[in-house]
Design a protein around this motif. Sequence first.
Motif, PDB file in Angstrom:
ATOM      1  N   GLN A  16       0.844  -1.204   0.000  1.00 10.03           N
ATOM      2  CA  GLN A  16       0.000   0.000   0.000  1.00 10.03           C
ATOM      3  C   GLN A  16       0.878   1.252   0.000  1.00 10.03           C
ATOM      4  O   GLN A  16       0.559   2.259  -0.659  1.00 10.03           O
ATOM      5  CB  GLN A  16      -0.906  -0.019   1.223  1.00 10.03           C
ATOM      6  N   CYS A  17       1.987   1.194   0.742  1.00  9.44           N
ATOM      7  CA  CYS A  17       2.924   2.330   0.733  1.00  9.44           C
ATOM      8  C   CYS A  17       3.521   2.524  -0.661  1.00  9.44           C
ATOM      9  O   CYS A  17       3.780   3.653  -1.094  1.00  9.44           O
ATOM     10  CB  CYS A  17       4.048   2.087   1.738  1.00  9.44           C
ATOM     11  N   ARG A  18       3.725   1.429  -1.344  1.00 11.87           N
ATOM     12  CA  ARG A  18       4.321   1.493  -2.692  1.00 11.87           C
ATOM     13  C   ARG A  18       3.331   2.050  -3.714  1.00 11.87           C
ATOM     14  O   ARG A  18       3.665   2.941  -4.508  1.00 11.87           O
ATOM     15  CB  ARG A  18       4.784   0.092  -3.094  1.00 11.87           C
ATOM     16  N   PHE A  19       2.082   1.531  -3.694  1.00 11.06           N
ATOM     17  CA  PHE A  19       1.106   1.925  -4.714  1.00 11.06           C
ATOM     18  C   PHE A  19       0.281   3.150  -4.325  1.00 11.06           C
ATOM     19  O   PHE A  19      -0.250   3.840  -5.195  1.00 11.06           O
ATOM     20  CB  PHE A  19       0.146   0.761  -5.003  1.00 11.06           C
ATOM     21  N   GLY A  20       0.169   3.384  -3.005  1.00 13.72           N
ATOM     22  CA  GLY A  20      -0.640   4.493  -2.520  1.00 13.72           C
ATOM     23  C   GLY A  20      -1.987   4.001  -1.996  1.00 13.72           C
ATOM     24  O   GLY A  20      -2.559   3.042  -2.514  1.00 13.72           O
ATOM     25  N   GLU A  21      -2.484   4.671  -0.961  1.00 12.39           N
ATOM     26  CA  GLU A  21      -3.733   4.257  -0.331  1.00 12.39           C
ATOM     27  C   GLU A  21      -4.941   4.454  -1.242  1.00 12.39           C
ATOM     28  O   GLU A  21      -5.986   3.847  -1.029  1.00 12.39           O
ATOM     29  CB  GLU A  21      -3.922   5.031   0.978  1.00 12.39           C
ATOM     30  N   ASP A  22      -4.800   5.319  -2.231  1.00 10.43           N
ATOM     31  CA  ASP A  22      -5.910   5.520  -3.158  1.00 10.43           C
ATOM     32  C   ASP A  22      -5.966   4.441  -4.239  1.00 10.43           C
ATOM     33  O   ASP A  22      -6.936   4.362  -4.989  1.00 10.43           O
ATOM     34  CB  ASP A  22      -5.792   6.899  -3.824  1.00 10.43           C
ATOM     35  N   ARG A  23      -4.917   3.606  -4.309  1.00 10.35           N
ATOM     36  CA  ARG A  23      -4.879   2.539  -5.315  1.00 10.35           C
ATOM     37  C   ARG A  23      -5.076   1.147  -4.726  1.00 10.35           C
ATOM     38  O   ARG A  23      -5.469   0.227  -5.436  1.00 10.35           O
ATOM     39  CB  ARG A  23      -3.535   2.586  -6.057  1.00 10.35           C
ATOM     40  N   LEU A  24      -4.798   0.982  -3.421  1.00  6.05           N
ATOM     41  CA  LEU A  24      -4.903  -0.347  -2.797  1.00  6.05           C
ATOM     42  C   LEU A  24      -5.592  -0.212  -1.447  1.00  6.05           C
ATOM     43  O   LEU A  24      -5.140   0.533  -0.577  1.00  6.05           O
ATOM     44  CB  LEU A  24      -3.515  -0.968  -2.614  1.00  6.05           C
ATOM     45  N   ALA A  25      -6.705  -0.927  -1.282  1.00  4.79           N
ATOM     46  CA  ALA A  25      -7.443  -0.912  -0.022  1.00  4.79           C
ATOM     47  C   ALA A  25      -7.491  -2.331   0.558  1.00  4.79           C
ATOM     48  O   ALA A  25      -7.447  -3.325  -0.176  1.00  4.79           O
ATOM     49  CB  ALA A  25      -8.868  -0.393  -0.237  1.00  4.79           C
ATOM     50  N   ILE A  26      -7.578  -2.400   1.903  1.00 10.11           N
ATOM     51  CA  ILE A  26      -7.555  -3.687   2.605  1.00 10.11           C
ATOM     52  C   ILE A  26      -8.805  -3.786   3.485  1.00 10.11           C
ATOM     53  O   ILE A  26      -9.117  -2.852   4.243  1.00 10.11           O
ATOM     54  CB  ILE A  26      -6.299  -3.808   3.500  1.00 10.11           C
ATOM     55  N   GLU A  27      -9.501  -4.899   3.387  1.00 10.39           N
ATOM     56  CA  GLU A  27     -10.664  -5.150   4.247  1.00 10.39           C
ATOM     57  C   GLU A  27     -10.482  -6.513   4.927  1.00 10.39           C
ATOM     58  O   GLU A  27     -10.264  -7.522   4.240  1.00 10.39           O
ATOM     59  CB  GLU A  27     -11.963  -5.150   3.430  1.00 10.39           C
ATOM     60  N   VAL A  28     -10.575  -6.522   6.268  1.00 10.96           N
ATOM     61  CA  VAL A  28     -10.363  -7.762   7.037  1.00 10.96           C
ATOM     62  C   VAL A  28     -11.536  -7.967   7.989  1.00 10.96           C
ATOM     63  O   VAL A  28     -11.940  -7.038   8.691  1.00 10.96           O
ATOM     64  CB  VAL A  28      -9.039  -7.710   7.838  1.00 10.96           C
ATOM     65  N   ALA A  71      -4.222  -8.828 -10.583  1.00 17.39           N
ATOM     66  CA  ALA A  71      -5.567  -8.232 -10.548  1.00 17.39           C
ATOM     67  C   ALA A  71      -5.577  -6.714 -10.603  1.00 17.39           C
ATOM     68  O   ALA A  71      -6.655  -6.114 -10.727  1.00 17.39           O
ATOM     69  CB  ALA A  71      -6.299  -8.707  -9.282  1.00 17.39           C
ATOM     70  N   PHE A  72      -4.397  -6.053 -10.516  1.00 20.89           N
ATOM     71  CA  PHE A  72      -4.390  -4.587 -10.462  1.00 20.89           C
ATOM     72  C   PHE A  72      -4.975  -3.975 -11.734  1.00 20.89           C
ATOM     73  O   PHE A  72      -4.505  -4.247 -12.838  1.00 20.89           O
ATOM     74  CB  PHE A  72      -2.963  -4.078 -10.261  1.00 20.89           C
ATOM     75  N   PRO A  73      -6.012  -3.124 -11.587  1.00 22.80           N
ATOM     76  CA  PRO A  73      -6.574  -2.448 -12.760  1.00 22.80           C
ATOM     77  C   PRO A  73      -5.666  -1.291 -13.200  1.00 22.80           C
ATOM     78  O   PRO A  73      -4.857  -0.787 -12.419  1.00 22.80           O
ATOM     79  CB  PRO A  73      -7.924  -1.928 -12.250  1.00 22.80           C
ATOM     80  N   ALA A  74      -5.805  -0.906 -14.449  1.00 26.36           N
ATOM     81  CA  ALA A  74      -4.987   0.218 -14.954  1.00 26.36           C
ATOM     82  C   ALA A  74      -5.329   1.508 -14.231  1.00 26.36           C
ATOM     83  O   ALA A  74      -4.466   2.360 -14.005  1.00 26.36           O
ATOM     84  CB  ALA A  74      -5.214   0.372 -16.461  1.00 26.36           C
ATOM     85  N   GLU A  75      -6.599   1.661 -13.848  1.00 19.72           N
ATOM     86  CA  GLU A  75      -7.039   2.840 -13.105  1.00 19.72           C
ATOM     87  C   GLU A  75      -7.974   2.394 -11.982  1.00 19.72           C
ATOM     88  O   GLU A  75      -8.580   1.329 -12.029  1.00 19.72           O
ATOM     89  CB  GLU A  75      -7.781   3.805 -14.039  1.00 19.72           C
ATOM     90  N   GLY A  76      -8.102   3.270 -10.974  1.00 14.46           N
ATOM     91  CA  GLY A  76      -9.016   2.984  -9.880  1.00 14.46           C
ATOM     92  C   GLY A  76      -8.372   2.185  -8.758  1.00 14.46           C
ATOM     93  O   GLY A  76      -7.160   1.959  -8.739  1.00 14.46           O
ATOM     94  N   GLU A  77      -9.208   1.792  -7.827  1.00 12.33           N
ATOM     95  CA  GLU A  77      -8.723   1.164  -6.592  1.00 12.33           C
ATOM     96  C   GLU A  77      -8.919  -0.356  -6.647  1.00 12.33           C
ATOM     97  O   GLU A  77      -9.941  -0.865  -7.093  1.00 12.33           O
ATOM     98  CB  GLU A  77      -9.502   1.732  -5.400  1.00 12.33           C
ATOM     99  N   LEU A  78      -7.903  -1.084  -6.154  1.00  7.85           N
ATOM    100  CA  LEU A  78      -8.004  -2.527  -5.976  1.00  7.85           C
ATOM    101  C   LEU A  78      -8.279  -2.799  -4.491  1.00  7.85           C
ATOM    102  O   LEU A  78      -7.496  -2.392  -3.632  1.00  7.85           O
ATOM    103  CB  LEU A  78      -6.718  -3.234  -6.397  1.00  7.85           C
ATOM    104  N   THR A  79      -9.398  -3.437  -4.189  1.00  7.92           N
ATOM    105  CA  THR A  79      -9.735  -3.783  -2.809  1.00  7.92           C
ATOM    106  C   THR A  79      -9.548  -5.283  -2.605  1.00  7.92           C
ATOM    107  O   THR A  79     -10.139  -6.095  -3.333  1.00  7.92           O
ATOM    108  CB  THR A  79     -11.197  -3.411  -2.480  1.00  7.92           C
ATOM    109  N   ILE A  80      -8.723  -5.605  -1.649  1.00  2.00           N
ATOM    110  CA  ILE A  80      -8.476  -7.011  -1.307  1.00  2.00           C
ATOM    111  C   ILE A  80      -9.125  -7.297   0.040  1.00  2.00           C
ATOM    112  O   ILE A  80      -8.880  -6.579   1.027  1.00  2.00           O
ATOM    113  CB  ILE A  80      -6.969  -7.322  -1.266  1.00  2.00           C
ATOM    114  N   GLY A  81      -9.968  -8.312   0.082  1.00  2.00           N
ATOM    115  CA  GLY A  81     -10.664  -8.656   1.324  1.00  2.00           C
ATOM    116  C   GLY A  81     -10.247 -10.009   1.858  1.00  2.00           C
ATOM    117  O   GLY A  81     -10.011 -10.958   1.103  1.00  2.00           O
ATOM    118  N   ILE A  82     -10.161 -10.102   3.181  1.00  2.67           N
ATOM    119  CA  ILE A  82      -9.874 -11.375   3.867  1.00  2.67           C
ATOM    120  C   ILE A  82     -10.926 -11.524   4.957  1.00  2.67           C
ATOM    121  O   ILE A  82     -11.026 -10.679   5.849  1.00  2.67           O
ATOM    122  CB  ILE A  82      -8.472 -11.386   4.505  1.00  2.67           C
TER     123      ILE A  82
END
Length: 488
Positions: free
Chosen positions: A309-321, A348-359
Amino acid sequence: MGNEEKGMRLLVARNNLQLLAEAGFLCLALISGCVLGWAMFGEEHNLMVMSVSGLLFTLFLLLTLAFMFEPDHLKAKQSLLVLDVASQTLEAMRDGYDTNSAQKVCELLLPNVSACAVAMTDNKVVLGYCGIGRADLGRLGGRIRTVATASTVKDGKTRVLRSEAEVGLPKPVKGIRAAIIVPLTEGKDTLGTLKFYYSNASRISESQVSIAEGFGQLLSTQIAALRLEDQKKLATSMELKALQSQINPHFLFNTINTMASYCRIDPDKARVMLREFATFYRATLENSSDLISLEREVAQTVRYLRLEQCRFGEDRLAIEVDVPAELGELEVPSFMIQPLVENSIKHAFPAEGELTIGIRSERRGDDILVYVTDNGVGMTEEALDNILHPVSETGLGIAVKNVNDRLRGYFGEGSKMTIESELGKGTFVTLFLKGCACRLDREHEKEEDLADEFAQLKKEAKEETSLRNLSKGSGEKEDFIDLADLKI
């Protein structure tokens, strides 16, 4: 339905029919006997009634005895007994060949044989004992006590002992005058013994020796299966170490470069990232063997995601647990979720927008399910098949495949990983852990029993302390450890 289960049901049905026939003929014999008695000793001596009832009584009695002592019927009863006990012993030995499982097996076998005591040993110590003489044995885990048992361990031969002298207990036990000792083997190696003690030699028949040897072969097969399962888990552990040694070097370099950049533009964030990075790799090394809690596995995966997330930015990668606390205690193979998350980051990373990964995880009846999801670009059927059946023996593909293999290795064939993916919508991975909720319940029960036992110990110790202080009165206080003050 398997052939073994069908055979078992047919055997049970046949046995039940024979028992019903026995009961029916016995009832008819009793009724005929009562009529015969009435005809013989009643006021009116009816010769016809007496003759017919006598004939019927004899016929029904002979039929009852024929059913009871029919060789096939006796064999069916013995087979049914062995199948039933086999099922129970398999469950008892599920957790391994140790003192607890051996004691359970002895307690299962004793009611089903004509012996007065049953014992199990490995090749050095007594693991289980049930029946006459238990008090004389002392604690389980003591060394083998008789020459006959040591000889069976050495040469792997069955021994039938028909006198107290041959049994050779260091201290003769009243009620034990004969024994059968059967080796428990794996290939050519003798792993231990199964022993049946009898009150006298006359109780040892050929059928008793056959039953004892049959149980010995049964337990030997189960022990061999357990050892094979242990070897399978060991092989799985070695695969895990190989996987961990292949942790993506690009992740390492990218993370270091990201930290270097933050050192210039955001030193505080760089320090936090450095701590996370150190904790992540330390935990990776610590988790290289044994099972870990689901909570620790998820926490380690979240650390990895935070670094990304630090690498891609919080606007590009979100985490849900979402993992309930009670399920977080479940022991799972380490490095079980991270490869799935890495796969999402890579593919799975899209060219634009946010990727949300859930666990998340949930309990469903006796089973536990763990879900790893993303809303990324999804996969084609070809890409999905390549992940489930990778051609290469290294890299991320083999890591994801081994999640499925290791689940089955640790939790049995019923456990599995399934992956569903659709282009443009994302990927949904399900880890199905069969029967793990029951395992978790048993662990909770053990913890509660231990807590109750310790509470009782503290209560008894406190009462003993009070009684001692009262008995000493105003005298000098006795010097001893007060268990009531212990804290564990």
